[in-house]
Design a protein around this motif. Structure first.
Motif: not given
Length: 86
Positions: A20, A24, A31, A70-71, A74-75, A77-78
């Motif tokens: 993880r 990340g 980014y 960025a959004l 984030a999705l 990554y999840a």
């Protein structure tokens, strides 16, 4: 009366933590590259950022793209870090 935690202590797998962390850091690097390009364009090629698309200049589109990116990251990554059932 025991006021300790009602939940058992979570055991983390070191392999998953490392995986993880790598994910990340890679997404963070992507980014940072996109944001760095945005800053360099603004600093050294401001005329490029004045280019208009649909009545809105490139700086605004790029800024919204950074927020949306960025959004999405984030999705992503999840999704990449979700627990898989054996």
């Amino acid at each position: 009366f025991d006021h300790g935690s009602a939940h058992p202590q979570e055991v983390e797998d070191e392999v998953q933590v490392a995986r993880r962390s790598r994910i990340g850091l890679r997404l963070f690097a992507v980014y940072c590259a996109a944001y760095g390009a945005f800053m360099l364009l603004n600093a050294f090629a401001p005329k490029v950022m004045e280019t208009t698309f649909g009545g809105v200049n490139l700086a605004i589109w790029y800024g919204f793209g950074l927020i949306g990116g960025a959004l999405v990251m984030a999705l992503l990554y999840a999704w990449l870090c979700r627990e898989t059932q054996p």
